[in-house]
Design a protein around this motif. Structure first.
Motif, PDB file in Angstrom:
ATOM      1  N   ILE A   4       0.832  -1.203   0.000  1.00 53.58           N
ATOM      2  CA  ILE A   4       0.000   0.000   0.000  1.00 53.58           C
ATOM      3  C   ILE A   4       0.867   1.253   0.000  1.00 53.58           C
ATOM      4  O   ILE A   4       0.619   2.198  -0.742  1.00 53.58           O
ATOM      5  CB  ILE A   4      -0.947  -0.015   1.216  1.00 53.58           C
ATOM      6  N   ARG A   5       1.903   1.264   0.847  1.00 48.29           N
ATOM      7  CA  ARG A   5       2.788   2.420   0.920  1.00 48.29           C
ATOM      8  C   ARG A   5       3.482   2.652  -0.429  1.00 48.29           C
ATOM      9  O   ARG A   5       3.637   3.795  -0.859  1.00 48.29           O
ATOM     10  CB  ARG A   5       3.831   2.196   2.020  1.00 48.29           C
ATOM     11  N   SER A   6       3.886   1.565  -1.089  1.00 49.28           N
ATOM     12  CA  SER A   6       4.592   1.702  -2.357  1.00 49.28           C
ATOM     13  C   SER A   6       3.692   2.264  -3.453  1.00 49.28           C
ATOM     14  O   SER A   6       4.165   2.932  -4.373  1.00 49.28           O
ATOM     15  CB  SER A   6       5.165   0.350  -2.795  1.00 49.28           C
ATOM     16  N   ARG A   7       2.381   2.010  -3.346  1.00 50.68           N
ATOM     17  CA  ARG A   7       1.456   2.479  -4.376  1.00 50.68           C
ATOM     18  C   ARG A   7       0.868   3.857  -4.046  1.00 50.68           C
ATOM     19  O   ARG A   7       0.671   4.672  -4.937  1.00 50.68           O
ATOM     20  CB  ARG A   7       0.315   1.468  -4.570  1.00 50.68           C
ATOM     21  N   LEU A   8       0.585   4.106  -2.774  1.00 53.49           N
ATOM     22  CA  LEU A   8      -0.063   5.363  -2.390  1.00 53.49           C
ATOM     23  C   LEU A   8       0.926   6.438  -1.961  1.00 53.49           C
ATOM     24  O   LEU A   8       0.551   7.592  -1.782  1.00 53.49           O
ATOM     25  CB  LEU A   8      -1.062   5.112  -1.254  1.00 53.49           C
ATOM     26  N   GLY A   9       2.170   6.043  -1.780  1.00 54.95           N
ATOM     27  CA  GLY A   9       3.190   7.013  -1.405  1.00 54.95           C
ATOM     28  C   GLY A   9       3.384   7.087   0.093  1.00 54.95           C
ATOM     29  O   GLY A   9       2.548   6.639   0.880  1.00 54.95           O
ATOM     30  N   ARG A  11       3.933   8.761   3.957  1.00 54.61           N
ATOM     31  CA  ARG A  11       3.246   9.817   4.714  1.00 54.61           C
ATOM     32  C   ARG A  11       3.966  11.150   4.479  1.00 54.61           C
ATOM     33  O   ARG A  11       5.165  11.172   4.162  1.00 54.61           O
ATOM     34  CB  ARG A  11       3.208   9.459   6.195  1.00 54.61           C
ATOM     35  N   ASP A  35      -1.201   3.630   9.163  1.00 55.08           N
ATOM     36  CA  ASP A  35      -1.283   4.694   8.169  1.00 55.08           C
ATOM     37  C   ASP A  35      -2.507   4.574   7.266  1.00 55.08           C
ATOM     38  O   ASP A  35      -3.155   5.582   6.958  1.00 55.08           O
ATOM     39  CB  ASP A  35      -0.019   4.722   7.306  1.00 55.08           C
ATOM     40  N   ASN A  36      -2.831   3.363   6.838  1.00 57.84           N
ATOM     41  CA  ASN A  36      -3.985   3.204   5.966  1.00 57.84           C
ATOM     42  C   ASN A  36      -5.277   3.498   6.725  1.00 57.84           C
ATOM     43  O   ASN A  36      -6.196   4.127   6.190  1.00 57.84           O
ATOM     44  CB  ASN A  36      -4.023   1.790   5.372  1.00 57.84           C
ATOM     45  N   ARG A  39      -5.573   7.263   7.039  1.00 58.50           N
ATOM     46  CA  ARG A  39      -6.060   7.857   5.793  1.00 58.50           C
ATOM     47  C   ARG A  39      -7.563   7.628   5.643  1.00 58.50           C
ATOM     48  O   ARG A  39      -8.293   8.499   5.176  1.00 58.50           O
ATOM     49  CB  ARG A  39      -5.325   7.247   4.601  1.00 58.50           C
ATOM     50  N   THR A 199      -8.177  -2.467   7.178  1.00 55.33           N
ATOM     51  CA  THR A 199      -6.928  -1.741   7.361  1.00 55.33           C
ATOM     52  C   THR A 199      -5.945  -2.649   8.095  1.00 55.33           C
ATOM     53  O   THR A 199      -6.255  -3.799   8.400  1.00 55.33           O
ATOM     54  CB  THR A 199      -7.165  -0.457   8.173  1.00 55.33           C
TER      55      THR A 199
END
Length: 218
Positions: A4-9, A11, A35-36, A39, A199
């Motif tokens: 998820i971090r790799s796709r959404l960028g 924080r 983090d998810n 968001r 999440t």
């Protein structure tokens, strides 16, 4: 979560600075909303546009920053924290994030404070506090949440590890049993319509009075 971090960028810089300062410099436990989930809180708040949000369990304010960022111009957040050091830290981080004017940090017992609020006066409530007290929080939150309001609880993923939040010597199964009791109560209430959001820690989102009004969830 890495995917998820790799796709959404990553924080943003402010959130990253707050998180690093709280966890590394201040030594706070890493039990904040993931983090998810954070968001998702911001998105729900932005979509729902609540005028008053109450958060049960501030910790150092990570989730509060996200909620405050999603508030409409007239919206405000009351966040309740029983630990005085955490409450002071949250106040500082909220100001640093530029959302301090929208948030009131209350140092108090959550159930005691909720009992002082008028019935059906709150538009949205987020619960992320002492896990073994989740059923108690549900009973305390339900009367103050207005018809049409949204109730969100964190850490409801099946088989969650709550060891980081348990008191020393506590029964490791007690928190899980309390979470299960909360989910069951929300699920069987005919005044709450609920859905699980997958999440990292699991969010249960409940809408009050989706259908016919009957008994409270007790």
């Amino acid at each position: 979560m890495t995917y998820i971090r790799s796709r959404l960028g990553p924080r943003d810089e402010t959130l990253d600075r707050v998180l690093r300062d709280a966890l590394i410099r201040e030594g706070m436990p890493a039990i904040q909303v993931d983090d998810n989930g954070a968001r998702m809180l911001q998105i729900i708040t932005r979509m729902y546009r609540p005028r008053l949000v109450v958060e049960v369990g501030t910790l150092f304010g990570y989730s509060a920053i996200h909620i405050a960022r999603g508030l409409p111009p007239e919206g405000r957040l009351i966040t309740i924290e029983s630990d005085v050091r955490a409450a002071r830290m949250a106040r500082r981080y909220l100001d640093e994030a530029g959302v301090g004017e929208k948030v009131e940090v209350v140092h108090d017992d959550a159930s005691d404070y909720l009992a002082t609020l008028p019935r059906e006066s709150v538009d949205m409530i987020f619960i992320d506090a002492d896990k073994k007290s989740y059923p108690q929080y549900l009973k305390a939150c339900f009367p103050v949440l207005r018809s049409g309001g949204v109730l969100i609880a964190d850490d409801v993923a099946p088989g969650g590890d709550f060891s980081g939040e348990a008191t020393p010597g506590a029964d490791p199964d007690r928190e899980a049993a309390a979470i299960d009791a909360y989910v069951r109560a929300a699920g069987r209430s005919n005044r709450l319509f609920s859905a699980f959001i997958g999440t990292g820690h699991g969010l249960l989102v409940s809408f009050k009075d989706w259908g016919i009004r009957h008994d409270s969830p007790e």
